[in-house]
Structures are given as structure tokens and as C-alpha cells.
Design a protein around this motif. Sequence first.
Motif, PDB file in Angstrom:
ATOM      1  N   ALA A 165       1.059  -1.171   0.076  1.00 41.37           N
ATOM      2  CA  ALA A 165      -0.046   0.078  -0.153  1.00 41.37           C
ATOM      3  C   ALA A 165       0.820   1.257   0.099  1.00 41.37           C
ATOM      4  CB  ALA A 165      -1.201   0.246   1.216  1.00 41.37           C
ATOM      5  N   LEU A 166       2.259   0.781   0.967  1.00 38.92           N
ATOM      6  CA  LEU A 166       2.893   2.654   1.180  1.00 38.92           C
ATOM      7  C   LEU A 166       3.807   2.902   0.213  1.00 38.92           C
ATOM      8  CD1 LEU A 166       3.315   2.271   4.955  1.00 38.92           C
ATOM      9  CD2 LEU A 166       3.025   3.670   2.980  1.00 38.92           C
ATOM     10  N   TRP A 167       3.990   1.918  -0.783  1.00 37.41           N
ATOM     11  CA  TRP A 167       5.372   1.616  -2.483  1.00 37.41           C
ATOM     12  C   TRP A 167       4.711   1.266  -3.438  1.00 37.41           C
ATOM     13  CZ3 TRP A 167       8.061  -0.132   2.624  1.00 37.41           C
ATOM     14  CH2 TRP A 167       8.430   0.437   3.712  1.00 37.41           C
ATOM     15  N   GLY A 168       3.435   1.383  -3.297  1.00 39.63           N
ATOM     16  CA  GLY A 168       2.764   1.091  -4.876  1.00 39.63           C
ATOM     17  C   GLY A 168       2.909   2.112  -5.685  1.00 39.63           C
ATOM     18  N   GLY A 169       2.698   3.651  -5.250  1.00 39.46           N
ATOM     19  CA  GLY A 169       2.818   4.690  -6.135  1.00 39.46           C
ATOM     20  C   GLY A 169       4.176   4.731  -6.348  1.00 39.46           C
ATOM     21  N   TRP A 170       4.900   4.327  -5.322  1.00 39.78           N
ATOM     22  CA  TRP A 170       6.586   4.548  -6.495  1.00 39.78           C
ATOM     23  C   TRP A 170       6.802   3.305  -7.410  1.00 39.78           C
ATOM     24  CZ3 TRP A 170      10.643   0.363  -5.480  1.00 39.78           C
ATOM     25  CH2 TRP A 170      11.079   0.730  -6.240  1.00 39.78           C
ATOM     26  N   LEU A 171       5.841   2.137  -7.062  1.00 45.73           N
ATOM     27  CA  LEU A 171       6.947   0.983  -8.240  1.00 45.73           C
ATOM     28  C   LEU A 171       6.036   1.402  -9.567  1.00 45.73           C
ATOM     29  CD1 LEU A 171       6.145  -2.448  -7.542  1.00 45.73           C
ATOM     30  CD2 LEU A 171       4.896  -1.455  -9.508  1.00 45.73           C
ATOM     31  N   GLU A 172       4.365   2.028  -9.733  1.00 44.40           N
ATOM     32  CA  GLU A 172       4.393   2.812 -10.971  1.00 44.40           C
ATOM     33  C   GLU A 172       5.226   3.480 -11.775  1.00 44.40           C
ATOM     34  OE1 GLU A 172       2.134   0.963 -12.963  1.00 44.40           O
ATOM     35  OE2 GLU A 172       0.718   0.618 -11.462  1.00 44.40           O
ATOM     36  N   ARG A 173       5.758   4.001 -10.546  1.00 46.93           N
ATOM     37  CA  ARG A 173       6.663   5.489 -11.419  1.00 46.93           C
ATOM     38  C   ARG A 173       8.066   4.980 -12.068  1.00 46.93           C
ATOM     39  NH1 ARG A 173       4.450   8.050  -6.798  1.00 46.93           N
ATOM     40  NH2 ARG A 173       6.298   8.277  -5.656  1.00 46.93           N
ATOM     41  N   ALA A 174       8.466   3.532 -10.844  1.00 41.37           N
ATOM     42  CA  ALA A 174      10.255   3.705 -10.945  1.00 41.37           C
ATOM     43  C   ALA A 174       9.907   1.981 -11.860  1.00 41.37           C
ATOM     44  CB  ALA A 174      10.957   3.092  -9.397  1.00 41.37           C
ATOM     45  N   GLY A 175       9.521   1.152 -12.239  1.00 39.21           N
ATOM     46  CA  GLY A 175       9.105   0.542 -12.605  1.00 39.21           C
ATOM     47  C   GLY A 175       9.383  -0.517 -12.243  1.00 39.21           C
ATOM     48  N   PRO A 176       8.506  -2.090 -12.653  1.00 37.62           N
ATOM     49  CA  PRO A 176       8.462  -3.287 -12.474  1.00 37.62           C
ATOM     50  C   PRO A 176      10.233  -3.614 -11.827  1.00 37.62           C
ATOM     51  CG  PRO A 176       8.340  -3.843 -13.881  1.00 37.62           C
ATOM     52  CD  PRO A 176       8.552  -1.954 -13.855  1.00 37.62           C
ATOM     53  N   ARG A 177      10.797  -3.480 -13.198  1.00 34.83           N
ATOM     54  CA  ARG A 177      12.256  -3.876 -12.386  1.00 34.83           C
ATOM     55  C   ARG A 177      13.104  -3.964 -11.266  1.00 34.83           C
ATOM     56  NH1 ARG A 177      17.080  -3.849 -17.707  1.00 34.83           N
ATOM     57  NH2 ARG A 177      14.806  -5.423 -18.114  1.00 34.83           N
ATOM     58  N   LYS A 178      13.159  -1.850 -11.577  1.00 39.80           N
ATOM     59  CA  LYS A 178      13.420  -1.488 -10.192  1.00 39.80           C
ATOM     60  C   LYS A 178      12.932  -2.129  -9.289  1.00 39.80           C
ATOM     61  CE  LYS A 178      15.317   2.653 -10.089  1.00 39.80           C
ATOM     62  NZ  LYS A 178      15.456   3.864 -10.601  1.00 39.80           N
ATOM     63  N   VAL A 217      -2.597  -0.098 -11.745  1.00 41.57           N
ATOM     64  CA  VAL A 217      -3.696  -0.989 -11.737  1.00 41.57           C
ATOM     65  C   VAL A 217      -2.411  -1.852 -10.009  1.00 41.57           C
ATOM     66  CG1 VAL A 217      -2.654  -2.746 -12.949  1.00 41.57           C
ATOM     67  CG2 VAL A 217      -5.153  -3.713 -11.952  1.00 41.57           C
ATOM     68  N   GLY A 218      -1.189  -2.277 -10.686  1.00 41.99           N
ATOM     69  CA  GLY A 218      -0.582  -2.320  -9.777  1.00 41.99           C
ATOM     70  C   GLY A 218      -0.644  -1.353  -7.747  1.00 41.99           C
ATOM     71  N   ALA A 219      -0.340  -0.319  -8.139  1.00 40.86           N
ATOM     72  CA  ALA A 219      -0.175   0.643  -7.121  1.00 40.86           C
ATOM     73  C   ALA A 219      -1.969   0.087  -6.073  1.00 40.86           C
ATOM     74  CB  ALA A 219      -0.081   1.795  -7.158  1.00 40.86           C
ATOM     75  N   ILE A 220      -3.245   0.337  -6.554  1.00 38.31           N
ATOM     76  CA  ILE A 220      -4.330  -0.074  -6.887  1.00 38.31           C
ATOM     77  C   ILE A 220      -3.797  -1.114  -5.981  1.00 38.31           C
ATOM     78  CG2 ILE A 220      -6.138  -0.126  -7.334  1.00 38.31           C
ATOM     79  CD1 ILE A 220      -5.823   2.101  -8.890  1.00 38.31           C
ATOM     80  N   HIS A 221      -3.831  -2.125  -6.260  1.00 37.25           N
ATOM     81  CA  HIS A 221      -3.709  -3.601  -5.791  1.00 37.25           C
ATOM     82  C   HIS A 221      -2.946  -3.587  -4.744  1.00 37.25           C
ATOM     83  CE1 HIS A 221      -1.503  -7.829  -6.402  1.00 37.25           C
ATOM     84  NE2 HIS A 221      -3.315  -7.378  -5.821  1.00 37.25           N
ATOM     85  N   GLY A 222      -1.632  -2.985  -4.606  1.00 40.91           N
ATOM     86  CA  GLY A 222      -1.602  -2.667  -3.036  1.00 40.91           C
ATOM     87  C   GLY A 222      -2.092  -2.006  -2.234  1.00 40.91           C
ATOM     88  N   ARG A 223      -2.630  -1.251  -2.118  1.00 42.42           N
ATOM     89  CA  ARG A 223      -3.453  -0.052  -1.264  1.00 42.42           C
ATOM     90  C   ARG A 223      -4.646  -1.535  -0.698  1.00 42.42           C
ATOM     91  NH1 ARG A 223      -4.518   5.771  -2.456  1.00 42.42           N
ATOM     92  NH2 ARG A 223      -1.746   6.600  -2.427  1.00 42.42           N
ATOM     93  N   LEU A 224      -5.339  -2.614  -2.170  1.00 44.26           N
ATOM     94  CA  LEU A 224      -6.850  -2.958  -1.674  1.00 44.26           C
ATOM     95  C   LEU A 224      -5.370  -4.591  -1.258  1.00 44.26           C
ATOM     96  CD1 LEU A 224      -9.162  -3.481  -2.551  1.00 44.26           C
ATOM     97  CD2 LEU A 224      -8.362  -5.420  -4.180  1.00 44.26           C
ATOM     98  N   LEU A 225      -4.401  -5.127  -0.824  1.00 36.90           N
ATOM     99  CA  LEU A 225      -3.598  -6.464   0.318  1.00 36.90           C
ATOM    100  C   LEU A 225      -4.262  -5.753   1.341  1.00 36.90           C
ATOM    101  CD1 LEU A 225      -0.656  -7.279  -2.281  1.00 36.90           C
ATOM    102  CD2 LEU A 225      -3.539  -8.060  -1.968  1.00 36.90           C
ATOM    103  N   THR A 226      -4.228  -4.336   1.481  1.00 36.22           N
ATOM    104  CA  THR A 226      -4.872  -4.030   3.385  1.00 36.22           C
ATOM    105  C   THR A 226      -6.117  -4.598   3.283  1.00 36.22           C
ATOM    106  OG1 THR A 226      -5.961  -2.111   2.648  1.00 36.22           O
ATOM    107  CG2 THR A 226      -3.511  -1.607   3.559  1.00 36.22           C
ATOM    108  N   ALA A 227      -6.167  -5.284   2.798  1.00 33.26           N
ATOM    109  CA  ALA A 227      -7.407  -6.611   2.971  1.00 33.26           C
ATOM    110  C   ALA A 227      -6.886  -7.980   3.525  1.00 33.26           C
ATOM    111  CB  ALA A 227      -8.686  -6.213   1.637  1.00 33.26           C
TER     112      ALA A 227
END
Length: 555
Positions: A106-119, A422-432
Motif C-alpha cells: 500500500a505504501l510503495w505501490g505508487g513508487w512502483l508504478e513510477r520506478a517500474g517493475p525491474r527496480k 493497477v499495481g499501486a491500487i492493488h497494493g492498497r487493496l492488499l491491506t484487506a
Amino acid sequence: MLFNLSKEHITAGKGFNRWLVPPAALAVHLSIGMAYGFSVFWKPLGTALTGPDGAPLAACAAGATTFADKLAGTGEALFATDCNWTQFDLGWMYTLFFVLLGCSAALWGGWLERAGPRKAGLVATLCWCGGLLISALGVYHHQLWMMWLGSGVIGGIGLGLGYISPVSTLIKWFPDRRGMATGMAIMGFGGGAMIGSPLATKLMSIFATPSAPGVWQTFVVLAIVYTIFMTCGSLGYRIPAANWKPEGWTPPDQQHKRMVVNKHVHLKNAHKTPQFWLLWLILCMNVSAAIGIIGAAAPMLQETFGGKLIGQPDLSFADIKADETLTVAAAAVGAGFVGLISVFNIFGRIGWATSSDKLGRRNTYFIFFVLGALMYITATYAANHHQLALFLVAFCVIASMYGGGFATIPAYLADLFGTQFVGAIHGRLLTAWSTAGIVGPVIVNYMHDVRLEAKTPFADIYAPIFLTLAALLGIGFIANLLVRPVASKYFMTDAELAAEQSLGKAKEVNTKVVKLAADGKPSPAWLVGLAWLVVLIPITYGICMTVQKAWALFA
């Protein structure tokens, strides 16, 4: 190109074969999925310290019975070096895994979308494998706090980033098969323990000595193996060029598929929609209804069926507990049941998620909730009438839908919110998931202990628990019934989307990316085959080991 981690430099060319991405995702998920298998270390660690006579030292805070006493004892055990850890002490690592998974996603999902999946994948590798090394040091020095910090906290952060890193990537590569794509990757997370547990057991047997169980050495070897797999997987991540689509595929007509959108909701607006919270509740109920009972699968089977498991139907579980030989035999059957559940959990992820491409996500979840409730009612009947085969069938179906729920939810999110975030939104949803990891076990364990204290016969303990879990699925059914398409006011305009896609990209980098996308060479067929072979070999090994354990149910 391979070691450039920026999102701009991993944009694939025209000839890139999208089937190279799923094995990369599997390599990461099969590694972090070992979190499910950490229980293989509990017993060896519980007897790690021995006295001069070779007998294990007493447990820290031995004899504590109440929850408060157990917590106090765990606090003492954090720094103690003269007593063995209890399963209660070690079990907190399992809790930390999944709480930190949801929180970090949830916290770093937004960063993931900006940085890309490899990093993000390489950071996940550093956290997960580095956490294993810190845990190895903790075992070597017998410091519980280092175990919690290493694998529990730092490793848990790695779990979160590693879990969501391929999601948006796969969905962008497979807009025509979203469910199948995410199902393939998330299948790996469910299968990680299936491979890692027998491997860890084998390694401990190699490193064990009369005075040490070989756990810290096993952690080091696993860290090395997982570093190789996760690094290769992370470096294998590539993203498609903007507006890329598979050859011959056209987006669905929104007039006929209103639940599948071609626009995108910004991350900052997703949680403002009722759809986000309905999907949060859907995932929470689906997981809560299964995670607690799956975690207690082996003792549940033994308590419910007693001597029937070992060919002595007249014996109750209490009779079995009084005889060490019978206890071992029943435990072997219980382990087989856990293995059988694992197989259905894994293949349910790819099977149900792939089916959702045809059925639709909403309809798939309706099946989960209706069929799941029916299976719990069936399990209640089977327990009351001692129908072992029917009981096994019910829980195999439940396990498949538990896994299927995890694998289908990213595609459900992409259908409703688009693919840009969707990756970042999925990250936040995983708090469920984090919430369900507490709710499900608390319900199951509390109801079990209350009925046990009331002297309820072992065979009758679980029926009310099953009906309670069926009620949770009823709540999920209502939430799914309320899901509607996202209101148009939440979608980004074309200008906002273009600005978001170009955010942080330098002009000269864009030029290189455009040239790469136009001039990319086709991926060689041997490379695709090799990538799949590398992940299918350990998967096959894990399935064989699991089937061998499950055979105890039928032997």
C-alpha cells in the motif's frame, strides 16, 4: 540495457515476446512464496538449544497459559539466549510477513508504478534475501528479535514489493487475457512453499549436527538461491510501449462490457470510489473465510475424524493423542491433507483466474461466494456424518477458490479502474489481506478454543465454525452484488493520462525509447523455452513432493 533500472529503458521493442514476462514473474513469486512454508523451521528452532546431556533446554516462559502471559513470555524471549523459543514466539514472524506485505504494498505501490517493475523487483530481492541473512545471524546468535526484524519486517517489505511488482506489467502485456496472466504469476506465490519446504527440510538434514539443527546454514543457502532466481526474474521484466496492444486484438466494446473500461482512474482517486471499498470487502471476506481454516487444516482433520484416518474408526482423537504411535500416523495423514489443499490452492489460482476471462470477474466471485458457502455447509454435513471423502472434496474446492480469489482480484481492479495505476491500487487493496490474516484465524481459533474448554467432543467442534465462515461469504456476496461501473468523473482525461505517462521522462530518453520500440529484434524462441523450463522444473519438483505427502490420505 539489461542493467539499466529506469522504467524508460525497459520498454520493449516490437519483436519482444510477451511470453517471456510470466516466467520472470514466476521466478520472483516462487521465491517469496516460501513465506507460506516457514512453519517447517518451528520445530527445529524450538529444540535448537541443548544441555550437556543432549536434551533440549526448557522453553522460554514455559508453562504460560493465558494470552497475556504468552505475550510477556515472548518479550522475555526476544533477547534470551538460555531457553528455546516456543511456536507462539516464532509464529509472530508469520503474522509480520502478511501484515508487512499489505502495508508495504500500500505504501510503495505508487513508487512502483513510477520506478517500474525491474527496480521494484530488485529492491524486493534485497529485502527478502537480506532478511533471510539477518535471520540466519539471529539463529546463529539465538536472538529472536533479529528473526523478527530480518525475515518478519524487512522480508515482509520484500514480500509486498515482490508480490505486486509484476501485476501491472502482466496486465499491460495481456489485456486480452488479464486473468490468465495474473493467475500465472500469483500461482507462483502459492507454490513457493510447495518447493521451498521440502528443499529446506533436505538442507536442514544435510547441515544438522548432534548439537544444532542446521537452520542458519539453510537460511544462507536459501538466500543465495532466491537471490539468483529473483535477480534473473526482476531483470527479465519489460514493459510494453505506450498504447501497445496484441496483434489482431481490439479492446472490448464498452456498450456490451460495461464492467471493463478503456480509461484509467488515478491512484489518488481510487480510494474515493465505492468500488474500491467494495472490492476491499470482497477480498477480505473471501480470504477471511478460508485462511484460518486452511491454517488449521491438519489438526482439524485429525480432530474431526480421529481413528477413521488410520483405519480404526472406533477411536476418537482423544484416544489417538494418548498413543504416540497413533499420533504419528494421524499426523502423517494430516500432512497429506495439507499437501492436497496446497495443490488445489495453487491450481485454483491459474484455473479460476483464467476462467474469469470468459466468465467475467463479477460472475467468478459470485461463484466463489455461493459455491464456497455450499461447500462449508457440505463440510458440516460431512463432519456430522463422518463422510471423509465428501469432507476432502469440500475443502479442496474451498482451497481452489481461496487461491482463485487472490489471482482474480488484480484483473477485477484493471477492469474497473484501468491499467495505468493497477499495481499501486492493488497494493492498497492488499491491506484487506492483512486484515483477513487476523480476522480469519481469530474467528477459527477463538471458536475452537471456546468449544474445547466447554468439553465439546472433538468431532463436533468445527461444524459451527464452518457455518460462521459461510456467513462471511454471504457478506462478500452482497458486496459483489453492489459493484457497479466506476463513475466517469473519476477517470483521467486523455491529457492527464499523457502527462502521467510522460512524467519524469527526459526528451532524449523518449527518443531512444521510440527508436527501440520501432527497431526491436524478435525474441529468440529458445530463450522463451529456456525461461519457462527454468521455472517449470522447480514447480514440477514441488508438485511431486506434495503429491507424495498427499498420497497418505489414500494409502
